[in-house]
Design a protein around this motif. Structure first.
Motif: not given
Length: 297
Positions: A31-39
């Motif tokens: 999954g995305a490494v920076d999950r908050s930026a992706y979301a």
């Protein structure tokens, strides 16, 4: 509707929320490494949670859409340009068919997320469109000339604002890029194997400064700095690890596992980053200075 890759930059891959539940097959969630930026990128263009976006490391991406598209860039202070015209940071823009969209190299942060309304409709592998660079699972890295299909527009509107939205691991998708050496220490929970280290090593871990090695990637941040000495020297059986685990191999130099981490690790984990701290660590470039602190109870 499709998007054509004109230039891929240093490293561009497809990412979504990942593929949890396959550890028994030796496949980590990724999954995305920076999950908050992706979301946040998906929320800004009105996509549902889990839509695939492009994770772009250090900019350099250039693409073209064959139909009008609604897009946004999050994660760093990289500039999104449309036919050479600069847009504001995290501005949702509508681009015309045939327009050339480019992502500049960021001055702050490492990974940017390009989301398009409808999401990228790459083939699903084990329930996810994420590229896992360690396991080799998921779509291949996009290359110049590749064409990526885009899914149908969702029913929810593109609001241009990202309300707080909790992603799968508890991360809250809000705020701008926050890199660790400029925004304070990374919060951790000690353990589960902190008892394998001397009291002096624990004190050093929570007080010293570490530097991100050039050998770091989406699997793990390798840290240079003081050696963390063990109190126990016997072999540790392999056990499960999660994103944000700080594993210490025999040389005493910590490794912070990121999204594409292995399923298990054979070295003791001295601490685990909080989900928000793991997102901040995702933006740490080689040479960045990291400190750690215990998260409030």
């Amino acid at each position: 509707m499709t998007m054509t890759i004109l230039r891929a930059g240093p490293l561009t891959v497809l990412k979504d929320e990942g593929r949890p539940g396959h550890a028994g097959q030796g496949v980590a969630p990724s999954g995305a490494v920076d999950r908050s930026a992706y979301a946040r990128a998906n929320a800004l263009v009105g996509n549902p949670r889990g839509a695939a976006a492009l994770e772009c490391t250090l900019g350099g991406l250039r693409v073209r859409f064959d139909e009008p598209a609604v897009i946004v860039l999050t994660g760093t202070d990289a500039v999104l340009t449309v036919d050479g015209t600069r847009t504001a940071v995290e501005e949702v823009v509508t681009v015309a068919a045939g327009a050339e969209v480019a992502v500049t190299m960021p001055r702050r942060g490492l990974r940017s997320y390009l989301a398009v309304r409808g999401g990228f409709a790459a083939p699903v592998v084990l329930g996810s469109r994420s590229t896992d660079q360690l396991a080799g699972v998921g779509p291949p890295r996009p290359a110049p000339g590749d064409t990526l299909p885009i899914g149908p527009a969702p029913s929810s509107p593109a609001t241009g604002t990202a309300a707080d939205d909790t992603v799968a691991d508890g991360t809250v998708a809000s705020g701008m890029v926050a890199v660790p050496d400029e925004d304070g220490p990374l919060e951790v929970d000690l353990g589960p194997r902190d008892d394998w280290f001397t009291a002096a090593a624990i004190e050093t871990f929570l007080s010293a400064e570490f530097t991100v090695s050039p050998a770091s990637n989406s699997v793990g941040l390798r840290l240079d700095g003081p050696v963390l000495a063990r109190a126990r020297t016997e072999e540790l059986p392999s056990e499960g690890v999660v994103r944000g685990s700080v594993q210490v191999p025999p040389d005493g130099h910590p490794i912070v596992f990121q999204a594409d981490h292995p399923v298990t690790g054979g070295y003791p984990v001295i601490a685990v980053l909080t989900p928000a701290a793991a997102d901040r660590a995702a933006q740490a470039r080689p040479g960045a200075r990291l400190r750690f602190t215990v998260a409030p109870a």
